[in-house]
Design a protein around this motif. Structure first.
Motif, short mmCIF file in Angstrom:
data_model
loop_
_atom_site.label_atom_id
_atom_site.label_comp_id
_atom_site.label_asym_id
_atom_site.label_seq_id
_atom_site.Cartn_x
_atom_site.Cartn_y
_atom_site.Cartn_z
N PRO A 1 0.82 -1.20 0.00
CA PRO A 1 0.00 0.00 0.00
C PRO A 1 0.86 1.26 0.00
O PRO A 1 1.91 1.29 0.63
CB PRO A 1 -0.79 -0.12 1.30
N GLN A 2 0.44 2.26 -0.70
CA GLN A 2 1.09 3.58 -0.67
C GLN A 2 2.56 3.53 -1.06
O GLN A 2 3.32 4.37 -0.67
CB GLN A 2 1.00 4.22 0.73
N ASN A 3 2.95 2.47 -1.77
CA ASN A 3 4.36 2.40 -2.14
C ASN A 3 4.47 2.61 -3.64
O ASN A 3 4.34 1.69 -4.43
CB ASN A 3 4.93 1.05 -1.72
N THR A 4 4.72 3.86 -4.02
CA THR A 4 4.76 4.20 -5.44
C THR A 4 5.89 3.48 -6.16
O THR A 4 5.74 3.06 -7.30
CB THR A 4 4.95 5.72 -5.58
N ARG A 5 7.01 3.31 -5.45
CA ARG A 5 8.16 2.66 -6.10
C ARG A 5 7.83 1.22 -6.45
O ARG A 5 8.16 0.75 -7.54
CB ARG A 5 9.38 2.71 -5.18
N ALA A 6 7.16 0.50 -5.50
CA ALA A 6 6.82 -0.90 -5.77
C ALA A 6 5.86 -0.99 -6.95
O ALA A 6 5.99 -1.87 -7.80
CB ALA A 6 6.20 -1.54 -4.54
N ARG A 7 4.92 -0.06 -7.03
CA ARG A 7 3.96 -0.11 -8.14
C ARG A 7 4.66 0.17 -9.47
O ARG A 7 4.35 -0.43 -10.48
CB ARG A 7 2.86 0.91 -7.90
N GLU A 8 5.60 1.12 -9.43
CA GLU A 8 6.32 1.40 -10.66
C GLU A 8 7.12 0.19 -11.11
O GLU A 8 7.14 -0.17 -12.29
CB GLU A 8 7.25 2.59 -10.42
N ALA A 9 7.77 -0.49 -10.13
CA ALA A 9 8.53 -1.69 -10.47
C ALA A 9 7.60 -2.74 -11.05
O ALA A 9 7.94 -3.41 -12.03
CB ALA A 9 9.23 -2.24 -9.23
N ALA A 10 6.39 -2.87 -10.46
CA ALA A 10 5.44 -3.87 -10.96
C ALA A 10 5.05 -3.56 -12.40
O ALA A 10 4.93 -4.45 -13.23
CB ALA A 10 4.21 -3.92 -10.07
N LEU A 11 4.85 -2.26 -12.71
CA LEU A 11 4.46 -1.89 -14.07
C LEU A 11 5.55 -2.25 -15.07
O LEU A 11 5.29 -2.84 -16.12
CB LEU A 11 4.15 -0.39 -14.14
N LYS A 12 6.81 -1.93 -14.71
CA LYS A 12 7.91 -2.26 -15.62
C LYS A 12 8.04 -3.77 -15.80
O LYS A 12 8.24 -4.27 -16.91
CB LYS A 12 9.22 -1.70 -15.07
N TYR A 13 7.91 -4.49 -14.67
CA TYR A 13 8.00 -5.94 -14.69
C TYR A 13 6.91 -6.50 -15.60
O TYR A 13 7.18 -7.37 -16.45
CB TYR A 13 7.82 -6.43 -13.25
N LEU A 14 5.70 -5.98 -15.45
CA LEU A 14 4.56 -6.47 -16.24
C LEU A 14 4.80 -6.26 -17.73
O LEU A 14 4.65 -7.18 -18.53
CB LEU A 14 3.30 -5.74 -15.80
N LEU A 15 5.21 -5.04 -18.11
CA LEU A 15 5.31 -4.75 -19.54
C LEU A 15 6.44 -5.54 -20.17
O LEU A 15 6.27 -6.18 -21.21
CB LEU A 15 5.52 -3.24 -19.75
N LEU A 16 7.62 -5.55 -19.51
CA LEU A 16 8.75 -6.30 -20.08
C LEU A 16 8.48 -7.79 -20.06
O LEU A 16 8.79 -8.51 -21.01
CB LEU A 16 10.03 -5.99 -19.30
N GLY A 17 7.89 -8.28 -18.95
CA GLY A 17 7.65 -9.71 -18.81
C GLY A 17 6.66 -10.22 -19.83
O GLY A 17 6.88 -11.26 -20.46
N SER A 18 5.57 -9.47 -20.05
CA SER A 18 4.59 -9.94 -21.03
C SER A 18 5.19 -9.91 -22.42
O SER A 18 4.90 -10.79 -23.24
CB SER A 18 3.35 -9.05 -21.00
N PHE A 19 6.03 -8.91 -22.69
CA PHE A 19 6.69 -8.82 -24.00
C PHE A 19 7.54 -10.06 -24.23
O PHE A 19 7.43 -10.71 -25.27
CB PHE A 19 7.55 -7.54 -24.00
N CYS A 20 8.38 -10.42 -23.24
CA CYS A 20 9.26 -11.57 -23.41
C CYS A 20 8.45 -12.86 -23.48
O CYS A 20 8.78 -13.76 -24.25
CB CYS A 20 10.26 -11.66 -22.28
#
Lengths: 104, 474
Positions: B147-166
């Motif tokens: 909760p309230q952790n912007t950095r973790a959410r940003e990491a999740a977004l990058k992980y999601l986009l790169l991971g789905s691409f691969c």
């Protein structure tokens, strides 16, 4: 009337996949990237359906895989939208350029 | 084997699934971590006992070939369960993970363990792609689960986009392989690849599939998500993600090359060794420049994946055995590093290296454990990491891969440098702020003692772990 040869479908799925790659690499909006990723998955599902027409034994496994890919794409979209929404709530933006808290 | 007969050999996985659902709903109203944590630990203990006491030792094809239960599956399954138990214990520490998310996130960890076991055991490309997607989606969600952790959410977004691409590339590769061979079963694909003349096309689909495995192992061109995720994710999640998915990726690489592409091992070895050298160099050089501890550990775990890959890419018995040993040593040490950092971290800090200044005087116990883990990761005797690295290098020299060994020796020297950078901050400087000694909570203390003794014991008496690694090859 002659049936459409498989290669036509394959070329179409390759174009679809490439369009997905292009979109995923160039879009600046996270939702745009997600849509491009869906295009890539659709190309995969299309491939499975085409190849199940040419497969010598049991074409079923290709068609079943296509259904699984569709379900996976839906699950991926659900997870993806959840994360995009969470990012939007804390940053008020889903532009990938704005995600700059974590750097190399 | 038919479905009903298979269920008798599927006890561990069933226990994990049932336990995951129970954990999900054991959110205690009073707001304590005890209920959900105990449910999860009990599940993992039962699953571990079921896995350990399994009667048959031979290789079984469960569910009509979809699930291969062999030595490798048993080894990785047991390791995954231990790693999950360590991460749950770490999560029970106050502050490691938000209280309101604890039950859900622990349940997701159990589901992830199930997915990883299925991934290690897959004997069919359909199981493989379903397990990969299950593992990926759960990892993305768990990363952002804070909760309230912007950095973790940003990491999740990058992980999601790169991971789905691969993983889209990986799925495309599987669909091409299906087109080439007309089947998705590992055995039939192997037969078709060996007979067929279309080696170029098979090699292309193999490269597509390697993209997915390389992403999970955070190899060089696919590593961009790793430092972000390991830095920003809640620490039990980060600890688990640095260990378990990498182990699963190793398992699936071995399975692919031994069961599907044995005819392309030479080509595979070239690709993997190139990736290995690039990963080792990139990770070591980037780690030197880091000022945040968890980010440094992220790059170090990337380098460790490089050493693992070096053992795997030899495709020799010694290489694989050494890699399995190294994997176990790396897993214990890396989980330990995250646990010790959790014990040493202070509220409100952002994991900068300076925040650890003089931490050894504040919490000597946790700092001592961190030292053991870092020395093992650096590969210094008499710890487990040293033996693993030594055997991997020896196996590579035996295969005549001199260039690979020289690069790896060079990068492990750089490794010693950046691990000692952390140790120097811990010990050889006065604390910036005079703080009272911070006591380590009980679950964390148990975890640290267990992991540190495992790393030391495997270094001093390696025979038990070697036997386990050998049984994985049978």
């Amino acid at each position: 009337m002659t049936p459409v040869p498989e290669s036509h479908y394959l070329i179409f799925s390759l174009i679809l996949f490439s369009a997905g790659i292009f979109g995923a690499l160039t879009r600046r909006n996270a939702l745009g990237v997600l849509i491009a990723l869906e295009l890539m998955l659709n190309a995969v599902a299309l491939n499975f359906v085409i190849f199940s027409r040419t497969a010598p034994e049991g074409s079923a496994s290709g068609q079943v895989s296509a259904f699984f890919i569709i379900a996976l794409a839906a699950a991926g979209a659900a997870a993806g939208l959840a994360i995009v929404l969470a990012v939007y709530r804390s940053r008020k933006s889903i532009q990938t350029d704005d995600t700059n808290l974590l750097k190399w | 084997m038919s479905t009903l007969q298979s269920l008798a050999h599927f006890k561990t996985e069933i226990i994990l699934l049932i336990g995951a659902f129970i954990t999900l709903f054991s959110d205690s109203p009073k707001g304590s971590r005890f209920l959900a944590g105990t449910a999860a630990l009990l599940t993992l203990t039962l699953a571990g006992v079921a896995a350990f006491t399994e009667a048959s030792q031979q290789s079984l094809q469960l569910f009509g070939g979809f699930f291969t239960l062999d030595g490798a599956t048993r080894f990785f399954r047991f390791g995954m369960i231990l790693a999950a138990a360590a991460s749950v214990l770490l999560g029970m520490t106050r502050g490691a993970i938000a209280l309101s998310f604890f039950a859900e996130s622990t349940a997701l960890m159990l589901f992830l363990t199930f997915g990883l076991i299925v991934l290690c055991a897959s004997g069919h490309f359909l199981t493989l792609l379903l397990a990969v997607e299950m593992v990926s989606l759960l990892s993305y969600l768990m990363t952002g689960f804070s909760p309230q952790n912007t950095r973790a959410r940003e990491a999740a977004l990058k992980y999601l986009l790169l991971g789905s691409f691969c993983s889209a590339f990986m799925l495309y590769g599987i669909s091409l392989l299906f087109g080439l061979t007309g089947s998705l079963d590992f055995d039939s694909v192997r037969a078709a690849v060996q007979d067929g003349g279309q080696r170029t096309a098979a090699a292309a689909s193999l490269l597509f599939i390697l993209t997915g495995a390389g992403f999970k192992l955070s190899l060089f061109p696919f590593h961009f998500w790793a430092p972000d995720v390991y830095e920003a994710a809640p620490s039990p999640v980060a600890a688990y993600l640095t260990v378990a998915p990498k182990a699963a990726a190793c398992a699936i690489l071995i399975r692919l090359f031994s069961e599907v592409f044995p005819s392309m091992q030479t080509f595979g070895a070239e690709v993997l060794q190139t990736l290995c050298i690039l990963t080792l160099l990139a990770a070591s050089l980037l780690a030197l420049a880091q000022t945040r501890v968890r980010r440094l550990i992220a790059y170090s775990s990337m380098a460790q994946a490089g050493y693992l890959l070096m053992g795997l890419s030899l495709f020799s018995r010694e290489g694989l055995q050494a890699a399995f040993f190294y994997l176990a040593a790396y897993g214990a040490a890396n989980l330990g590093v995250f646990a010790a950092l959790t014990a040493l971290s202070q509220r409100g800090t952002q994991d900068h290296l300076e925040d650890l200044t003089g931490a050894a005087w504040r919490n000597p116990f946790a700092a001592g454990c961190l030292t053991v883990f870092l020395l093992s990761l650096a590969g210094l005797p008499p710890l487990a990491g040293f033996l693993g690295k030594f055997w991997i290098f020896a196996a590579a020299l035996k295969e005549g891969e001199v260039f690979l060994v020289v690069t790896a020796a060079l990068t492990s020297m750089i490794g010693i440098f950046y691990y000692f950078k952390i140790l120097r901050t811990l010990y050889f400087s006065d604390p910036l702020i005079a703080l009272c000694a911070a006591p380590t909570p009980l679950p964390l203390r148990i975890l640290l003692i267990l992991l540190a003794s495992a790393v030391t014991a495997a270094g001093l008496f390696p025979s038990w772990l070697l036997r386990a690694a050998e049984s994985a090859l049978r």
